[in-house]
Design a protein around this motif. Structure first.
Motif, PDB file in Angstrom:
ATOM      1  N   MET A  38       0.840  -1.201   0.000  1.00 19.97           N
ATOM      2  CA  MET A  38       0.000   0.000   0.000  1.00 19.97           C
ATOM      3  C   MET A  38       0.871   1.246   0.000  1.00 19.97           C
ATOM      4  N   VAL A  39       0.491   2.209  -0.839  1.00 19.66           N
ATOM      5  CA  VAL A  39       1.143   3.519  -0.877  1.00 19.66           C
ATOM      6  C   VAL A  39       0.092   4.543  -0.474  1.00 19.66           C
ATOM      7  N   ALA A  40       0.333   5.260   0.624  1.00 23.57           N
ATOM      8  CA  ALA A  40      -0.632   6.234   1.122  1.00 23.57           C
ATOM      9  C   ALA A  40      -0.642   7.513   0.290  1.00 23.57           C
ATOM     10  N   GLY A  41       0.447   7.794  -0.415  1.00 17.69           N
ATOM     11  CA  GLY A  41       0.536   8.997  -1.234  1.00 17.69           C
ATOM     12  C   GLY A  41       0.387   8.694  -2.708  1.00 17.69           C
ATOM     13  N   ASP A  42       1.200   9.362  -3.529  1.00 23.68           N
ATOM     14  CA  ASP A  42       1.178   9.209  -4.980  1.00 23.68           C
ATOM     15  C   ASP A  42       2.350   8.354  -5.437  1.00 23.68           C
ATOM     16  N   VAL A  43       2.242   7.834  -6.673  1.00 25.83           N
ATOM     17  CA  VAL A  43       3.333   7.112  -7.310  1.00 25.83           C
ATOM     18  C   VAL A  43       3.733   7.885  -8.556  1.00 25.83           C
ATOM     19  N   TYR A  44       5.025   8.200  -8.681  1.00 25.93           N
ATOM     20  CA  TYR A  44       5.567   8.919  -9.834  1.00 25.93           C
ATOM     21  C   TYR A  44       6.472   7.967 -10.605  1.00 25.93           C
ATOM     22  N   VAL A  45       6.127   7.705 -11.869  1.00 25.06           N
ATOM     23  CA  VAL A  45       6.898   6.805 -12.712  1.00 25.06           C
ATOM     24  C   VAL A  45       7.626   7.658 -13.745  1.00 25.06           C
ATOM     25  N   GLU A  46       8.945   7.743 -13.615  1.00 28.66           N
ATOM     26  CA  GLU A  46       9.728   8.585 -14.503  1.00 28.66           C
ATOM     27  C   GLU A  46       9.970   7.909 -15.850  1.00 28.66           C
ATOM     28  N   GLU A  47      10.401   8.682 -16.821  1.00 29.26           N
ATOM     29  CA  GLU A  47      10.636   8.178 -18.172  1.00 29.26           C
ATOM     30  C   GLU A  47      11.606   6.998 -18.147  1.00 29.26           C
ATOM     31  N   GLY A  48      11.214   5.914 -18.814  1.00 29.37           N
ATOM     32  CA  GLY A  48      12.065   4.728 -18.870  1.00 29.37           C
ATOM     33  C   GLY A  48      11.911   3.775 -17.701  1.00 29.37           C
ATOM     34  N   ALA A  49      11.071   4.106 -16.738  1.00 29.46           N
ATOM     35  CA  ALA A  49      10.825   3.224 -15.601  1.00 29.46           C
ATOM     36  C   ALA A  49       9.613   2.343 -15.896  1.00 29.46           C
ATOM     37  N   ARG A  50       9.468   1.290 -15.101  1.00 25.07           N
ATOM     38  CA  ARG A  50       8.340   0.381 -15.265  1.00 25.07           C
ATOM     39  C   ARG A  50       7.738   0.093 -13.901  1.00 25.07           C
ATOM     40  N   ALA A  51       6.413   0.252 -13.788  1.00 25.23           N
ATOM     41  CA  ALA A  51       5.717  -0.020 -12.529  1.00 25.23           C
ATOM     42  C   ALA A  51       4.571  -0.980 -12.786  1.00 25.23           C
ATOM     43  N   GLY A  59      -3.367   7.695  -3.361  1.00 23.14           N
ATOM     44  CA  GLY A  59      -3.320   8.929  -4.151  1.00 23.14           C
ATOM     45  C   GLY A  59      -3.495   8.649  -5.630  1.00 23.14           C
ATOM     46  N   ARG A  60      -2.637   9.275  -6.434  1.00 23.28           N
ATOM     47  CA  ARG A  60      -2.701   9.131  -7.892  1.00 23.28           C
ATOM     48  C   ARG A  60      -1.405   8.549  -8.419  1.00 23.28           C
ATOM     49  N   VAL A  61      -1.447   8.076  -9.660  1.00 23.01           N
ATOM     50  CA  VAL A  61      -0.265   7.574 -10.345  1.00 23.01           C
ATOM     51  C   VAL A  61       0.046   8.540 -11.479  1.00 23.01           C
ATOM     52  N   PHE A  62       1.264   9.086 -11.483  1.00 18.27           N
ATOM     53  CA  PHE A  62       1.710  10.013 -12.518  1.00 18.27           C
ATOM     54  C   PHE A  62       2.742   9.317 -13.389  1.00 18.27           C
ATOM     55  N   ASN A  63       2.461   9.218 -14.677  1.00 19.24           N
ATOM     56  CA  ASN A  63       3.359   8.543 -15.613  1.00 19.24           C
ATOM     57  C   ASN A  63       4.038   9.593 -16.481  1.00 19.24           C
ATOM     58  N   ASP A  64       5.352   9.722 -16.339  1.00 18.81           N
ATOM     59  CA  ASP A  64       6.116  10.708 -17.101  1.00 18.81           C
ATOM     60  C   ASP A  64       6.952  10.012 -18.184  1.00 18.81           C
ATOM     61  N   GLY A  65       6.313   9.085 -18.920  1.00 20.57           N
ATOM     62  CA  GLY A  65       6.997   8.418 -20.010  1.00 20.57           C
ATOM     63  C   GLY A  65       7.464   7.013 -19.704  1.00 20.57           C
ATOM     64  N   GLY A  66       7.009   6.458 -18.602  1.00 18.52           N
ATOM     65  CA  GLY A  66       7.362   5.087 -18.251  1.00 18.52           C
ATOM     66  C   GLY A  66       6.283   4.125 -18.715  1.00 18.52           C
ATOM     67  N   ALA A  67       6.325   2.916 -18.202  1.00 21.81           N
ATOM     68  CA  ALA A  67       5.308   1.904 -18.486  1.00 21.81           C
ATOM     69  C   ALA A  67       4.626   1.546 -17.180  1.00 21.81           C
ATOM     70  N   VAL A  68       3.296   1.614 -17.167  1.00 18.55           N
ATOM     71  CA  VAL A  68       2.535   1.350 -15.950  1.00 18.55           C
ATOM     72  C   VAL A  68       1.446   0.329 -16.249  1.00 18.55           C
ATOM     73  N   ARG A  69       1.388  -0.697 -15.397  1.00 20.56           N
ATOM     74  CA  ARG A  69       0.295  -1.677 -15.495  1.00 20.56           C
ATOM     75  C   ARG A  69      -0.365  -1.741 -14.134  1.00 20.56           C
ATOM     76  N   VAL A  70      -1.680  -1.585 -14.113  1.00 16.89           N
ATOM     77  CA  VAL A  70      -2.425  -1.570 -12.851  1.00 16.89           C
ATOM     78  C   VAL A  70      -3.449  -2.694 -12.837  1.00 16.89           C
ATOM     79  N   SER A  71      -3.375  -3.521 -11.810  1.00 17.95           N
ATOM     80  CA  SER A  71      -4.420  -4.525 -11.578  1.00 17.95           C
ATOM     81  C   SER A  71      -4.941  -4.402 -10.151  1.00 17.95           C
ATOM     82  N   GLY A  72      -4.453  -3.394  -9.455  1.00 21.93           N
ATOM     83  CA  GLY A  72      -4.869  -3.135  -8.078  1.00 21.93           C
ATOM     84  C   GLY A  72      -5.825  -1.966  -8.022  1.00 21.93           C
ATOM     85  N   MET A  73      -5.794  -1.236  -6.913  1.00 19.84           N
ATOM     86  CA  MET A  73      -6.716  -0.116  -6.698  1.00 19.84           C
ATOM     87  C   MET A  73      -5.953   1.205  -6.632  1.00 19.84           C
ATOM     88  N   ILE A  74      -6.490   2.216  -7.326  1.00 22.83           N
ATOM     89  CA  ILE A  74      -5.939   3.568  -7.293  1.00 22.83           C
ATOM     90  C   ILE A  74      -7.017   4.491  -6.742  1.00 22.83           C
TER      91      ILE A  74
END
Length: 76
Positions: A38-51, A59-74
């Protein structure tokens, strides 16, 4: 990382977050991170990262050019 982390964390290596983070998570470029905890705040995914998020982000998920796959809850 397991257990409780009281603040923000910056992840600059491949790995997994299975505990609780009371702040934000920043994932640096080139890193592959699984969040199954669990993350109580936000998640920041920088360019070239993978989450891959199967846990919960209050909180929210911010994608700045990375790859994000979500199967959980935001929240935010």
């Amino acid at each position: 990382m397991k257990g409780m982390h009281p603040g923000d964390i910056v992840v600059d290596y491949d790995g997994r977050i299975a505990g609780m983070v009371a702040g934000d998570v920043v994932i640096r470029p080139g890193c592959d991170v699984r969040i199954s905890g669990m993350v109580a705040g936000d998640v920041y995914v920088e360019e070239g990262a993978r989450a891959r998020i199967s846990g919960m982000v209050s909180g929210r998920v911010f994608n700045d050019g990375g790859a994000v796959r979500v199967s959980g809850m935001i929240g935010g």
